[in-house]
Design a protein around this motif. Structure first.
Motif, PDB file in Angstrom:
ATOM      1  N   ILE A 144       0.835  -1.212   0.000  1.00 46.23           N
ATOM      2  CA  ILE A 144       0.000   0.000   0.000  1.00 46.23           C
ATOM      3  C   ILE A 144       0.864   1.254   0.000  1.00 46.23           C
ATOM      4  CG2 ILE A 144      -1.628   1.332   1.401  1.00 46.23           C
ATOM      5  CD1 ILE A 144      -2.854  -1.383   2.254  1.00 46.23           C
ATOM      6  N   SER A 235     -11.435  -2.095  -3.700  1.00 45.45           N
ATOM      7  CA  SER A 235     -10.771  -1.466  -2.554  1.00 45.45           C
ATOM      8  C   SER A 235      -9.260  -1.702  -2.613  1.00 45.45           C
ATOM      9  CB  SER A 235     -11.330  -2.052  -1.258  1.00 45.45           C
ATOM     10  OG  SER A 235     -10.559  -1.625  -0.151  1.00 45.45           O
ATOM     11  N   GLU A 237      -7.436  -0.999   0.108  1.00 46.37           N
ATOM     12  CA  GLU A 237      -7.076  -1.078   1.519  1.00 46.37           C
ATOM     13  C   GLU A 237      -6.759  -2.529   1.893  1.00 46.37           C
ATOM     14  OE1 GLU A 237      -6.709   1.647   3.233  1.00 46.37           O
ATOM     15  OE2 GLU A 237      -7.469   2.888   1.589  1.00 46.37           O
TER      16      GLU A 237
END
Length: 348
Positions: A144, A235, A237
């Motif tokens: 990330i 997503s 995340e």
């Protein structure tokens, strides 16, 4: 060539390898404790802190031989043993699966979603082992941190780098052939249907504007396909719905091969429920795996042995991977040979 491609290549190929090994361990009725040890050992090795520190440094891709060496060692980081022919077939299936996923990504950035699907599945493999789970979570954070800030152009460069790496690989895979997404020459068939990339419109309209930005006219055209708008974006995340099914386990009895540019799954990959009804397409591929890979030999921990394969591996990577060699009984000759090979790598 992008200098940020190697971590994505390694994690996605590693994820595909784990899917295949997990299926073969279950298909051959390997005792649950031994099967779990095999998977845990490989995942522990794959997410070793020192190795990942080296892996995440900006650098060009390693050669095909060097990367194959890494996966040879990774597959043998446990009590499991594969012969050379089985390892060849395993690597072929890994590479073709990820190549197909890269080709079908609607946007270059979606390669990261494919990576997260693999990571979600790996996390599920070790959900009952907190120490390994923490290693996987740390890799999530690194992914990330490194990739979510990148621009669309940087992701396009990553995609091009991956496709250059895969461009000469045309191994036929039965699940792709049966679903008519691969031709008999091993080349993939790209779809002209399904969702368009998120943030874009279905092609069918040409608008002409004046130099002041005023719309002058519109013209419809036939786009030659059966496209529809993307429902939502996946997503990026640690937890979330990835939306796309690309990168999930195609050897699962409940999952057909993805043939569109994007999926519309209602839950994240790690929470996908298994359908008891077997998928005949997946069953065909599992039968092929059984024929190609033969029996997995699971040895007692004290009898393990590991060979070194490639003189062309990156020197620093070779030193790190060398730490993963099992410390079972080895002859003095084998040990000194390994030291000599690593010393030669240092001089490259």
């Amino acid at each position: 060539m992008s200098s940020r491609t190697l971590p994505l290549l390694f994690i996605n190929l590693g994820g595909e390898m784990l899917y295949i090994l997990d299926q073969r361990l279950r298909a051959q009725n390997i005792p649950a404790d031994k099967a779990k040890k095999v998977m845990n050992d490989i995942i522990t090795t794959m997410f070793n802190k020192k190795f990942l520190e080296e892996l995440f440094k900006p650098q060009e891709l390693y050669s095909k031989k060097a990367l194959r060496t890494v996966f040879d060692r990774l597959a043998h980081a446990s009590i499991m043993r594969l012969n050379q022919a089985s390892m060849d077939k395993l690597y072929d299936l890994m590479t073709m699966a990820f190549k197909y996923q890269v080709l079908l990504c609607p946007r270059p950035k979606d390669i990261l979603l494919v990576s997260f699907n693999h990571m979600d599945a790996i996390k599920d493999f070790v959900k009952d082992t907190p120490t390994i789970l923490s290693q996987v979570d740390e890799t999530y954070r690194q992914l990330i941190e490194m990739y979510t800030p990148l621009s669309h152009g940087e992701f396009q460069l990553i995609r091009q780098t991956l496709l250059i790496f895969f461009q000469d690989m045309h191994i036929r895979v039965s699940i792709f052939l049966k679903d008519k997404v691969q031709n008999s020459n091993g080349r993939f068939v790209l779809p002209t249907s399904g969702p368009v990339p998120h943030g874009t419109q279905v092609p069918s309209l040409i608008r002409i504007f004046s130099c002041t930005g005023e719309e002058l006219s519109r013209q419809q055209f036939n786009n030659g396909g059966n496209y529809n708008a993307a429902l939502r974006e996946g997503s990026f995340e640690i937890f979330g719905d990835r939306v796309t099914k690309l990168g999930t386990n195609m050897y699962s009895v409940s999952r057909p091969v993805e043939t569109h540019m994007s999926g519309t799954s209602k839950s994240s990959a790690q929470h996908t429920k298994v359908n008891a009804a077997p998928n005949p397409l997946a069953k065909e591929e599992l039968n092929l795996l059984a024929r190609l890979m033969g029996g997995l030999e699971v040895q007692k921990p004290g009898n393990t042995d590991m060979s070194l394969y490639d003189l062309q591996a990156n020197a620093e990577l070779a030193k790190i991977m060398g730490e993963f060699t099992e410390s079972g009984d080895q002859s003095p000759g084998a040990s000194s040979k390994g030291d000599d090979l690593l010393a030669m790598m240092d001089g490259l």
